[in-house]
Write a protein that holds these residues in place. Sequence first.
Motif, mmCIF file in Angstrom:
data_model
loop_
_atom_site.group_PDB
_atom_site.id
_atom_site.type_symbol
_atom_site.label_atom_id
_atom_site.label_comp_id
_atom_site.label_asym_id
_atom_site.label_seq_id
_atom_site.Cartn_x
_atom_site.Cartn_y
_atom_site.Cartn_z
ATOM 1 N N SER A 213 -5.868 28.428 4.805
ATOM 2 C CA SER A 213 -5.418 27.608 5.932
ATOM 3 C C SER A 213 -6.305 27.764 7.160
ATOM 4 O O SER A 213 -6.421 26.840 7.973
ATOM 5 C CB SER A 213 -3.969 27.959 6.292
ATOM 6 O OG SER A 213 -3.868 29.300 6.757
ATOM 7 N N THR A 214 -6.944 28.917 7.328
ATOM 8 C CA THR A 214 -7.812 29.143 8.482
ATOM 9 C C THR A 214 -9.293 29.195 8.105
ATOM 10 O O THR A 214 -10.154 29.086 8.975
ATOM 11 C CB THR A 214 -7.448 30.462 9.183
ATOM 12 O OG1 THR A 214 -7.679 31.560 8.275
ATOM 13 C CG2 THR A 214 -5.985 30.465 9.616
ATOM 14 N N ARG A 216 -10.761 31.840 7.029
ATOM 15 C CA ARG A 216 -11.245 33.153 7.443
ATOM 16 C C ARG A 216 -10.700 34.254 6.526
ATOM 17 O O ARG A 216 -9.703 34.066 5.834
ATOM 18 C CB ARG A 216 -10.807 33.452 8.882
ATOM 19 C CG ARG A 216 -11.323 32.468 9.914
ATOM 20 C CD ARG A 216 -12.809 32.608 10.126
ATOM 21 N NE ARG A 216 -13.313 31.706 11.150
ATOM 22 C CZ ARG A 216 -14.565 31.675 11.553
ATOM 23 N NH1 ARG A 216 -15.438 32.489 11.041
ATOM 24 N NH2 ARG A 216 -14.950 30.803 12.478
#
Length: 254
Positions: A213-214, A216
Motif C-alpha cells: 500500500s505504501t 516501502r
Amino acid sequence: MIGGIRLDETVTNVVIPTFDMKLLKPTIFTSSQAKRDESMMALLSDVVIGTAAAPTLFPPYSFQITTSEGVTTKFNLYDGGLVAGNPTLVALTETVKEMNGNVDYTKFRVLSLGTGTEEFQGYEADSHCWGKVALKYLLYDPILSTAGERMAEVYAGMLLRTDIYPNNYIRIQIDTLNSTENNMEDPSTENLQNLVEIGEKLLNQTLTRYDPSTGRFLPVSNGVTTRQSLLRFAEELSAEKKRRETKRKLFGAI
C-alpha cells in the motif's frame, strides 16, 4: 576460485538470471538444466561474470558453448538484475519445474538478500518528462529500477501467503541509503567499511517487510529483529535437514 567448475558441478542447485543483449531476452542458467542440456553446460565463471555485468560499470560478457555434437551456442550477456533485481520469483519458478505433482507454497521457505537501494521520492505525473536522457540515467531512474523488484515482492507475498505465514518469506533489504552509500562506483575501503557497518546495524534493527500500500519496507508489528528472524530461519532449516536425514536412514532415499 571457481576455475574450471561447470554449472552442472555445483555443490547445490543454483539459479542465475542474465539478460542476452543480442536476443533481447532473459537467459536463466540452472545447474539442473545443465545436467540435462549440454548446450547450457557453461563454466560457472562465465555465468557469474555475465550476470554481474552491470551496465555502465562493467562491459557485457560473451562466451560460447560447443556440444559434443559440434553445435555451438553463443551468449551475449548483461546484468541479471535488469530482468530480476529480486530473483525470488525466478528461483521459485525453477524449483516448481523440478517438482512433481501439486505444489504447496506454504511449505516453502525463502530467504532473499537485497543489496540496498537509495531513498527517493516519486514523481507527480505532470512533473516528470523523460526527454532525451542518457542511458545511465534511464537505467537507474527510480521508476525503472524499482518497478520489477516491487512486482516480485507483491507476487512472492501472494504465492507464499505471507499474510498468513509471514515467516515463509524473509527479504533483507534497506531502501533508505543516501547517494554516497549507494554509489556502486566507489569501491574505496572507507565506503566498503561503511556498508559493513550499515549491515551490522540492520541486523539489530526491527525486521522490515514490503508494504504494497505504501511501496516501502516497514517494520514488522511484532518487533522481531533481523538477527532474530535469521536465527529462527536457520533453526528451521537445521531441523528440516535432521528430519530428512532421519527419514533417509529409516526408509532410504527420499
